[in-house]
Design a protein around this motif. Structure first.
Motif, PDB file in Angstrom:
ATOM      1  N   PHE A  99       0.859  -1.198   0.000  1.00 56.24           N
ATOM      2  CA  PHE A  99       0.000   0.000   0.000  1.00 56.24           C
ATOM      3  C   PHE A  99       0.890   1.241   0.000  1.00 56.24           C
ATOM      4  O   PHE A  99       1.730   1.397   0.883  1.00 56.24           O
ATOM      5  N   ASP A 140      -3.560  -3.478  -4.157  1.00 50.02           N
ATOM      6  CA  ASP A 140      -4.920  -2.956  -4.107  1.00 50.02           C
ATOM      7  C   ASP A 140      -5.266  -2.261  -5.424  1.00 50.02           C
ATOM      8  O   ASP A 140      -4.420  -1.583  -6.000  1.00 50.02           O
ATOM      9  N   ASP A 152     -12.351   6.304  -3.110  1.00 56.81           N
ATOM     10  CA  ASP A 152     -11.848   5.189  -3.918  1.00 56.81           C
ATOM     11  C   ASP A 152     -12.240   5.344  -5.386  1.00 56.81           C
ATOM     12  O   ASP A 152     -11.744   4.610  -6.242  1.00 56.81           O
ATOM     13  N   PHE A 222     -13.389   1.024  11.451  1.00 58.51           N
ATOM     14  CA  PHE A 222     -12.151   0.325  11.821  1.00 58.51           C
ATOM     15  C   PHE A 222     -11.000   0.560  10.834  1.00 58.51           C
ATOM     16  O   PHE A 222      -9.941  -0.006  10.999  1.00 58.51           O
ATOM     17  N   PHE A 226      -5.441   2.790   9.100  1.00 61.23           N
ATOM     18  CA  PHE A 226      -4.943   2.564   7.733  1.00 61.23           C
ATOM     19  C   PHE A 226      -4.918   3.892   6.966  1.00 61.23           C
ATOM     20  O   PHE A 226      -3.967   4.203   6.266  1.00 61.23           O
ATOM     21  N   ARG A 227      -5.979   4.657   7.137  1.00 65.85           N
ATOM     22  CA  ARG A 227      -6.037   5.941   6.416  1.00 65.85           C
ATOM     23  C   ARG A 227      -4.946   6.883   6.930  1.00 65.85           C
ATOM     24  O   ARG A 227      -4.409   7.680   6.163  1.00 65.85           O
ATOM     25  N   TYR A 294      -9.757  -9.842   6.304  1.00 70.06           N
ATOM     26  CA  TYR A 294      -8.776  -8.792   6.587  1.00 70.06           C
ATOM     27  C   TYR A 294      -8.959  -8.344   8.033  1.00 70.06           C
ATOM     28  O   TYR A 294      -9.985  -7.754   8.377  1.00 70.06           O
ATOM     29  N   VAL A 296      -8.315  -5.764  10.060  1.00 67.78           N
ATOM     30  CA  VAL A 296      -7.930  -4.431   9.588  1.00 67.78           C
ATOM     31  C   VAL A 296      -7.194  -3.618  10.652  1.00 67.78           C
ATOM     32  O   VAL A 296      -7.077  -4.024  11.816  1.00 67.78           O
TER      33      VAL A 296
HETATM   34  C1  PBG Z   1      -8.527   1.270   0.253  1.00 64.92           C
HETATM   35  C2  PBG Z   1      -8.363   0.335   1.382  1.00 64.92           C
HETATM   36  C3  PBG Z   1      -8.718   0.533   2.726  1.00 64.92           C
HETATM   37  C4  PBG Z   1      -8.244  -0.570   3.412  1.00 64.92           C
HETATM   38  C5  PBG Z   1      -7.661  -1.436   2.489  1.00 64.92           C
HETATM   39  N1  PBG Z   1      -7.755  -0.863   1.233  1.00 64.92           N
HETATM   40  C6  PBG Z   1      -9.354   1.688   3.408  1.00 64.92           C
HETATM   41  C7  PBG Z   1     -10.658   2.180   2.988  1.00 64.92           C
HETATM   42  O1  PBG Z   1     -11.405   1.540   2.242  1.00 64.92           O
HETATM   43  O2  PBG Z   1     -10.960   3.290   3.400  1.00 64.92           O
HETATM   44  C8  PBG Z   1      -8.345  -0.762   4.902  1.00 64.92           C
HETATM   45  C9  PBG Z   1      -7.344  -1.657   5.528  1.00 64.92           C
HETATM   46  C10 PBG Z   1      -7.179  -1.486   6.995  1.00 64.92           C
HETATM   47  O3  PBG Z   1      -7.898  -0.722   7.668  1.00 64.92           O
HETATM   48  O4  PBG Z   1      -6.269  -2.147   7.518  1.00 64.92           O
HETATM   49  N2  PBG Z   1      -9.645   1.177  -0.506  1.00 64.92           N
END
Ligand code: PBG
Length: 349
Positions: A99, A140, A152, A222, A226-227, A294, A296
């Protein structure tokens, strides 16, 4: 004095099966009495083969950057990501998911950096491929690391435009397949994207590229850490509820996954993990496809925060939470714990 046969024994009162199957003939604890019996009767087993390691990338050389909301997780420059891939191989981890934390100056309304064959994930993919490692690389497919608004998909007017986004996702997929991705993992939740990407891959000669669809992906709180890690928390405008699923729904997950399978997905994913184990169970049982879960960023952050306070035993909750996915029927788990869990498994815990 009543005769013994007329007495209601306390054992019969607690029996759930009755007759010969009752206590004390049946004592469930016999099989749990020692480490060796427990190992012998274990119904599920976790191994390094079940793990996929998500890794965050940054530009530069020999750079590592902590992600404060994910203690122990770092963003790595490409040279260090190559080393991490080597470690993953040594630990028997079959695949990594990459990522990018894209430079803010490269983010735009159109997400054009997503189609740049020299973008961060593509360069990292080529570098890891050139190292000749026996590891699957999962990229991704979604525009959020590249859009200035953090969505996205492409925003047209007030809406996330489904069909315009499909074209962009196809371009992103082809660039990533050409860079050497073994698996493309569409995580955007646009309708029709698996079919569109599959067709383009076939037409482009990428017949072996695996599609692991984020098929049942919920609009979840959750994903916060990640963001932070990819740098989209501050840019995200609004929320993702018009494309990611509502936490209230189960049947809808089955429809989503079925559609993705019919459009050409080879593997499917349920996300988040622990709060959605019921979905993992239903998908794996009803649809019989390789189903991944996942665990997360927010799940990882919760466990780590409690462990860092001394409230939970980190290693034990890590292993227990990963086993829960196996029990629910997952073929494997994307988890930030992957290297730690692989080490613990090697040490025999
Ligand atoms: C992007 C994506 C996200 C995650 C994986 N790919 C975040 C989102 O959709 O906002 C989340 C992974 C995580 O929280 O560990 N589309």
């Amino acid at each position: 004095m009543p005769k013994p046969s007329q007495q209601t024994s306390p054992a019969a009162a607690v029996s759930t099966t009755g007759g010969a199957g009752a206590f004390p003939n049946v004592r469930m604890r016999r099989n749990r009495q020692a480490d060796w019996t427990r190992r012998l009767v274990a119904e599920n087993r976790l191994s390094a083969d079940d793990l996929i390691w998500p890794v965050f990338l940054i530009d530069g050389e020999s750079r590592r950057e902590a992600v404060p909301s994910m203690p122990g997780v770092e963003r790595l420059s490409i040279d260090l990501a190559v080393k991490a891939a080597g470690e993953a191989c040594d630990l028997g981890i079959p695949a990594m998911a990459l990522f990018p934390n894209t430079d803010a100056r490269l983010r735009s309304e159109e997400a054009s950096e997503a189609f740049n064959p020299d973008n961060l994930v593509c360069r990292a993919t080529r570098a890891i491929r050139e190292a000749g490692l026996n590891i699957g690389l999962i990229l991704d497919v979604a525009l959020d690391p590249y859009t200035s608004h953090g969505h996205d998909g492409l925003v047209i007017g007030e809406r996330i435009d489904n069909d315009a986004t499909l074209e962009a996702l196809v371009r992103q997929s082809l660039v990533q397949a050409e860079a050497g991705a073994s698996v493309l993992a569409p995580s955007d939740m646009m309708d029709g994207r698996i079919g569109a990407i599959r067709q383009a891959l076939e037409a482009g000669g990428h017949t072996d590229t695996i599609l692991m669809s984020y098929a049942a992906k919920y609009a979840s709180a959750f994903y916060g850490p990640f963001r932070d890690a990819v740098g989209s928390s501050s840019t995200l405008k609004g929320d993702k509820r018009t494309y990611q699923m509502d936490a209230a729904n189960t049947d809808e997950a089955i429809r989503e996954v079925s559609l993705d399978i019919s459009e050409g997905a080879d593997m499917v994913m349920v996300k988040p993990g622990m709060p959605y184990l019921d979905i993992v169970r239903r998908v794996s049982e009803e649809l019989r496809v390789p189903t991944f879960a996942y665990q997360v960023s927010g799940e990882y952050a919760m466990l780590l925060a409690a462990a860092e306070n001394g409230w939970l035993d980190q290693d034990r909750v890590m292993m227990e939470s990963l086993m829960a996915f196996k029990r629910a029927g997952a073929a494997g788990i994307l988890t930030y714990f992957a290297p730690a869990a692989a080490k613990a498994l090697r040490a025999g815990s």
